[in-house]
Design a protein around this motif. Structure first.
Motif: not given
Length: 454
Positions: A99, A101-102, A114, A116-122
């Motif tokens: 996961r 971190r946001k 941010d 990375r977080a947006a990319e890995w939400e999917l």
């Protein structure tokens, strides 16, 4: 009828560019899928969605602003090093699940975190082996080079077809010694676009009786077979009489001029007499036609285009700045300045509706315009800066080089290249491209270039 033709020209250009964008994105989608990647979106355009349809795991659609397109490939950005070191858990097969971190500290680190977080939400556990960043470097290169390669292939197909049949309008060759035009008088070279006046001396060719369509066979007793030879004889005959022979409709003819006069120097204030060369002047211009050639010729021409395009890309910011100056009325717009798709559509419309060129030439010009835009789009996307395709290609090549060096030095595998660290640069480049695009669009509306300037 003119309005209809203008509209058809614009629609032809817009449709051709939209098809080119769609094929560009297919150039990414097809190899990404072939290599096992997961593509969740395929869109032509940006902004609000006009239409979309889900087919399998991919959403296909069209957006409102037709100025580009994109495909969403899952896992473009790898997780950070800390996240890789400490997996958040394991999937049903025992594989680590990471996961992202946001939040983080610092402006740039926050931006990267941010993203990375947006990319890995999917990204789900089932996607572990389908993430783009986990592909072999050469697969990444093929996927990201697929789009611009399609644009260059479109340009090559159009150029090769036209050059092999119609010929290359930018590479004209003379047709023997046949005359296309005969000057009525001798004008200063910087006033060559004005009409003859009573005080202007008669051109020697008109004095000798030459007419368009005549084929010159000799000059002062020297047989001539091609235009460069004839031109050299004329230029070297600056102070002597000229005896010419020619054929007209197959009939031999001859004529004499008292002298081949020297082209008069220019009269403008910017004329530098020290740079003028006095040469003989007859007052004839040759019949020319586009040079034809096959694939090898086309590749050679595109090689020259590549050099010119590279130079244009380097100078693009400065030339767009000049367009901005023209918008503000601080200077005239350079006829050679870049144009947006709005300007391209305007030029296509003017070409389709003009009476100055025949129908076949119009069609050739329109296809060459589309080919030129495709070639430029392909070259622009190969620039090795994010968010352009070339930036991802550069990242993949860097990864390959770093891993290769580590193997040679028997060091541990350094892992995947973290292109997320280049996101600050990507945002700057994207912002610059957006600003330049807006300036060119405004320029094409406020101070537009014409396909047929006065």
């Amino acid at each position: 009828m003119t309005v209809l033709l203008y509209t058809l020209g614009v629609l032809f250009f817009v449709l051709a560019i939209l098809v080119s964008i769609g094929l560009h994105e297919l150039g990414h989608l097809v190899p990404a899928r072939a290599f096992g990647g997961k593509v969740t979106q395929y869109f032509v355009g940006f902004g609000p969605t006009v239409w979309s349809k889900q087919v399998g795991e991919t959403e296909y659609g069209v957006k409102a602003v037709p100025l580009g397109g994109y495909v969403k490939i899952v896992g473009m950005l790898p997780p950070g090093a800390d996240d890789l070191a400490e997996p958040a858990g394991h999937d049903e097969l025992g594989r680590p699940v990471h996961r992202v971190r946001k939040s983080n500290t610092g402006m740039f680190t926050q931006l990267i975190s941010d993203a990375r977080a947006a990319e890995w939400e999917l990204v789900g556990p089932e996607d572990t082996d389908r993430l783009f960043y986990r592909m072999a470097w050469w697969k990444k290169v093929i996927v990201m080079a697929g789009g611009p390669t399609v644009n260059i292939a479109i340009a090559l197909a159009i150029f090769a077809t036209i050059f092999a049949t119609y010929g290359n309008p930018a590479d004209q060759r003379t047709v023997g010694t046949q005359i296309a035009e005969v000057s009525a008088c001798v004008l200063p070279y910087d006033e060559s676009d004005r009409a003859c006046e009573a005080a202007d001396p008669t051109a020697p060719a008109a004095e000798a009786g030459l007419r368009p369509g005549d084929v010159v066979t000799s000059f002062n007793g020297t047989e001539v077979t091609d235009w460069p030879q004839l031109q050299g004889l004329i230029r070297d005959n600056s102070s002597g009489a000229a005896e010419l022979t020619w054929t007209r409709d197959g009939e031999p003819m001859s004529g004499t001029t008292d002298t081949t006069v020297q082209a008069r120097p220019g009269t403008g204030e910017d004329v530098d007499p020290a740079r003028l060369t006095e040469v003989g002047f007859l007052g004839v211009s040759p019949v020319v036609e586009p040079t034809t050639g096959g694939l090898v010729y086309t590749l050679g021409e595109m090689g020259e285009m590549t050099v010119q395009t590279a130079e244009a890309l380097v100078m693009l910011p400065a030339r767009v700045f000049d367009v901005g100056q023209a918008i503000l009325g601080l200077e005239e717009r350079d006829p050679e300045s870049p144009v947006s798709v709005v300007g391209g559509g305007r030029i296509a419309g003017e070409t389709a509706s003009t009476d100055l060129i025949p129908g076949t030439d119009k069609l050739v010009f329109l296809f060459l315009l589309v080919a030129g835009f495709n070639f430029f789009i392909g070259a622009l996307n190969l620039v090795p800066l994010l968010p352009l395709d070339g930036g991802h290609i550069a990242g993949a090549l860097y990864e390959a080089g770093r891993r290769g060096v580590a193997r040679l030095r028997r060091r541990p595998d350094p892992g995947y290249a973290d292109v997320a660290k280049m996101l600050p640069v990507a945002y700057v480049v994207a912002g610059a491209l957006l600003v330049m695009g807006v300036v060119l669009i405004i320029g094409d509306i406020v101070v537009p270039l014409s396909a047929f300037p006065d």
